[in-house]
Design an enzyme around this catalytic site. Structure first.
Site, mmCIF file in Angstrom:
data_model
loop_
_atom_site.group_PDB
_atom_site.id
_atom_site.type_symbol
_atom_site.label_atom_id
_atom_site.label_comp_id
_atom_site.label_asym_id
_atom_site.label_seq_id
_atom_site.Cartn_x
_atom_site.Cartn_y
_atom_site.Cartn_z
ATOM 1 N N HIS A 1 0.819 -1.216 0.000
ATOM 2 C CA HIS A 1 0.000 0.000 0.000
ATOM 3 C C HIS A 1 0.854 1.268 0.000
ATOM 4 O O HIS A 1 0.319 2.359 -0.118
ATOM 5 C CB HIS A 1 -0.943 0.030 1.196
ATOM 6 C CG HIS A 1 -1.954 -1.068 1.191
ATOM 7 N ND1 HIS A 1 -2.839 -1.271 0.148
ATOM 8 C CD2 HIS A 1 -2.218 -2.041 2.099
ATOM 9 C CE1 HIS A 1 -3.599 -2.318 0.424
ATOM 10 N NE2 HIS A 1 -3.244 -2.803 1.582
ATOM 11 N N ALA A 2 2.163 1.133 0.146
ATOM 12 C CA ALA A 2 3.053 2.298 0.133
ATOM 13 C C ALA A 2 3.432 2.610 -1.308
ATOM 14 O O ALA A 2 3.961 1.766 -2.018
ATOM 15 C CB ALA A 2 4.303 2.029 0.963
#
Length: 145
Positions: free
Chosen positions: A11-12
């Site tokens: 998700h980064a």
């Protein structure tokens, strides 16, 4: 080589928080994207890398990192073009369509499939949860003997 990585940090995004996202889902570094790009940069015998992300959530950060790579032209001796990395995300995706607002049931609400994904060597396989799918045909019970 095959690597099973946990946590993937998927998700980064390239700059941490992705534009329009409310959080990075507790991901600080996108370790799977870093590992893939490191493999290409450090090992001459590796010319292509595939990342297959099977999770409840879409790997929006990994897709963000890889979609920002240059497609072809890189300075001499630099490796890690977009066409050298394939990304597939298999995840749940469903929406509630009530009150004139489309709400996503699964964080981060992305990965529903975009035709432009293939240009960036990304494939999103958005699966609708089985509990949301209506049964096909009548359910018949077996008669007792």
């Amino acid at each position: 080589a095959f690597c099973c990585v946990r946590p993937p940090g998927h998700h980064a995004g390239r700059d941490g928080l992705i534009d329009g996202a409310s959080s990075c889902g507790f991901c600080i570094f996108n370790s799977v994207a870093v590992a893939a790009l490191h493999a290409l940069a450090a090992h001459d015998s590796i010319s292509r890398v595939a990342i297959v992300d099977v999770d409840v959530h879409h790997g929006n950060g990994t897709q963000d990192v890889l979609s920002r790579l240059p497609r072809d032209a890189l300075p001499m001796g630099v490796r890690g073009r977009r066409k050298d990395v394939f990304f597939a995300s298999v995840h749940l995706y469903d929406t509630d369509q009530g009150n004139d607002v489309e709400e996503y049931r699964f964080y981060p609400g992305s990965g529903g499939g975009d035709p432009d994904d293939l240009f960036s060597n990304s494939l999103n396989v958005a699966l609708r949860p089985l509990w949301c799918v209506a049964p096909v045909g009548p359910v018949r019970s077996r008669a007792a003997p």
